[in-house]
Scaffold this active site. Structure first.
Site, PDB file in Angstrom:
ATOM      1  N   ASN A 153     -30.224   0.297   4.959  1.00  0.00           N
ATOM      2  CA  ASN A 153     -29.481   1.208   3.974  1.00  0.00           C
ATOM      3  C   ASN A 153     -27.886   0.126   4.020  1.00  0.00           C
ATOM      4  O   ASN A 153     -27.100   0.714   3.262  1.00  0.00           O
ATOM      5  CB  ASN A 153     -29.496   2.599   4.878  1.00  0.00           C
ATOM      6  N   ASP A 154     -27.959  -0.999   3.978  1.00  0.00           N
ATOM      7  CA  ASP A 154     -27.301  -1.596   3.505  1.00  0.00           C
ATOM      8  C   ASP A 154     -25.890  -2.181   4.871  1.00  0.00           C
ATOM      9  O   ASP A 154     -24.900  -2.427   3.927  1.00  0.00           O
ATOM     10  CB  ASP A 154     -26.579  -1.697   1.922  1.00  0.00           C
ATOM     11  N   HIS A 194       2.097 -13.390   3.149  1.00  0.00           N
ATOM     12  CA  HIS A 194       2.596 -13.513   1.361  1.00  0.00           C
ATOM     13  C   HIS A 194       4.031 -12.624   1.495  1.00  0.00           C
ATOM     14  O   HIS A 194       5.091 -13.549   0.441  1.00  0.00           O
ATOM     15  CB  HIS A 194       2.104 -12.554   0.728  1.00  0.00           C
ATOM     16  N   ASP A 213       9.699 -17.816  -8.586  1.00  0.00           N
ATOM     17  CA  ASP A 213      10.240 -16.659  -8.354  1.00  0.00           C
ATOM     18  C   ASP A 213      10.745 -16.489  -7.044  1.00  0.00           C
ATOM     19  O   ASP A 213      10.837 -17.392  -6.612  1.00  0.00           O
ATOM     20  CB  ASP A 213       9.367 -15.194  -7.613  1.00  0.00           C
ATOM     21  N   LYS A 251      11.013 -14.263 -11.835  1.00  0.00           N
ATOM     22  CA  LYS A 251      10.064 -13.856 -12.907  1.00  0.00           C
ATOM     23  C   LYS A 251      10.485 -12.344 -12.554  1.00  0.00           C
ATOM     24  O   LYS A 251      10.902 -11.233 -12.081  1.00  0.00           O
ATOM     25  CB  LYS A 251       9.108 -14.709 -12.074  1.00  0.00           C
ATOM     26  N   ARG A 265       6.955  -9.208 -13.583  1.00  0.00           N
ATOM     27  CA  ARG A 265       5.801  -9.233 -13.676  1.00  0.00           C
ATOM     28  C   ARG A 265       4.916  -7.805 -13.663  1.00  0.00           C
ATOM     29  O   ARG A 265       5.644  -7.030 -13.635  1.00  0.00           O
ATOM     30  CB  ARG A 265       4.831  -8.417 -11.947  1.00  0.00           C
ATOM     31  N   ASP A 305       3.849 -22.448  -3.937  1.00  0.00           N
ATOM     32  CA  ASP A 305       3.919 -21.250  -4.097  1.00  0.00           C
ATOM     33  C   ASP A 305       2.391 -20.916  -3.228  1.00  0.00           C
ATOM     34  O   ASP A 305       2.562 -22.056  -2.841  1.00  0.00           O
ATOM     35  CB  ASP A 305       3.146 -20.615  -5.064  1.00  0.00           C
TER      36      ASP A 305
END
Length: 317
Positions: free
Chosen positions: A37-38, A130, A169, A192, A194, A218
């Protein structure tokens, strides 16, 4: 090293094997299978009982598959009575979903953090999030490493007397400034804006870049649209040379080729936090290993030593 078990998911087993080689411990096997069933099923095929378990899995494409795999690895280790479960996540892709900048938008960075803790994670070891505040989404301890030392060691082979580190940025300017201090360079940043995931505008560059050797830095490069836009602005000032550096080389949708095709880009440097398929490599690409740094952090976590000390004094090569 005793009482430690290291497992890898299917996202980046080569990195996990390299980390284990530096630790001097075997990489324990993991079996990942799929029902008719994945649905996924994960089995950790080594003893975990009362052991210090480390699960190595960056969240890379297909991200959702690898995330569920990691959650099941945590659950399997908890069910096997692991003494402690540490998730080693060299790339936390959901860290980009860290703010509510539109109505009725999900905060994936916090949700996935909650899922990992609910699955049994006792602590997290991450590399270059990030946004640094993302580690506050976790209700368990987070050791946040960066790859600036590895990148700095690479670039010190060049003459850096007329070098400027450029952040695309202002949000990444603090990391760029730290990197610039490490190599004795100046720092600059792009202004910058976005508009979409792959559509940005950089109106100007703040700092001195004319007739200088530029290193564009970056945290990650995905589609490369930001870097290519920045290159267009930099060319208006006439830099002497251009090199590109990042921690996470995602290079989605042919980004690596597009960047390599820029004639004035001499070099593209990234680390192996995420796998870059050999078929996509170009002559300009340099991939640095962060396995020694991860291995040393794992060793210190296991032995109850300071991880922040990794950034306070030079590491031996």
């Amino acid at each position: 090293m005793r009482d430690i078990s290291v497992f890898s998911g299917s996202a980046h087993p080569e990195l996990a094997a390299e980390v284990c080689a530096h630790l001097g411990v075997p990489l324990s096997p993991t079996r990942v299978s799929r029902f008719a069933n994945d649905c996924l099923e994960v089995q950790l095929q080594a003893n975990c009982r009362e052991r210090d378990v480390f699960l190595i899995q960056p969240l890379v494409k297909p991200v959702q598959e690898h995330l569920v795999e990691l959650l099941m690895m945590c659950d399997a280790a908890r069910g096997a009575s692991a003494g402690r479960i540490s998730v080693v996540m060299p790339h936390y892709s959901y860290a980009r979903s860290d703010k509510k900048d539109a109505p009725r938008i999900s905060l994936g960075g916090r949700l996935v953090a909650d899922l990992l803790v609910a699955a049994g994670a006792s602590r997290v070891l991450a590399m270059t999030l990030h946004a640094p505040q993302v580690h506050g989404f976790f209700s368990v301890p987070v050791d946040h490493l960066h790859a600036l030392r590895e990148l700095a060691a690479w670039f010190r082979r060049y003459d850096l007397s007329r070098t400027t580190v450029v952040s695309p940025d202002l949000g990444n300017a603090k990391e760029a400034a730290a990197f610039a201090r490490m190599i004795g360079a100046q720092v600059a940043a792009g202004a910058k804006q976005r508009f979409a995931d792959d559509r940005v505008s950089i109106s100007s560059v703040i700092g001195e870049v004319a007739d200088r050797d530029v290193i564009v830095l970056d945290d990650e490069i995905a589609k490369g649209s930001t870097v290519i836009e920045l290159l267009q602005r930099l060319r208006e000032f006439g830099p002497r040379s251009i090199r590109i550096a990042c921690t996470h080389g995602i290079f989605a949708g042919g980004a690596l080729k597009r960047l390599s095709d820029q004639e004035d880009v001499l070099e593209i440097v990234c680390t192996n936090t995420v796998p870059v398929p050999a078929a996509e490599h170009t002559d300009k690409l340099r991939v640095l290993s962060i396995a020694p740094a991860l291995a040393e952090a794992v060793r210190r976590i296991h032995n109850g030593e300071s991880v922040s000390a990794l950034f306070d004094a030079p590491r031996d090569a």
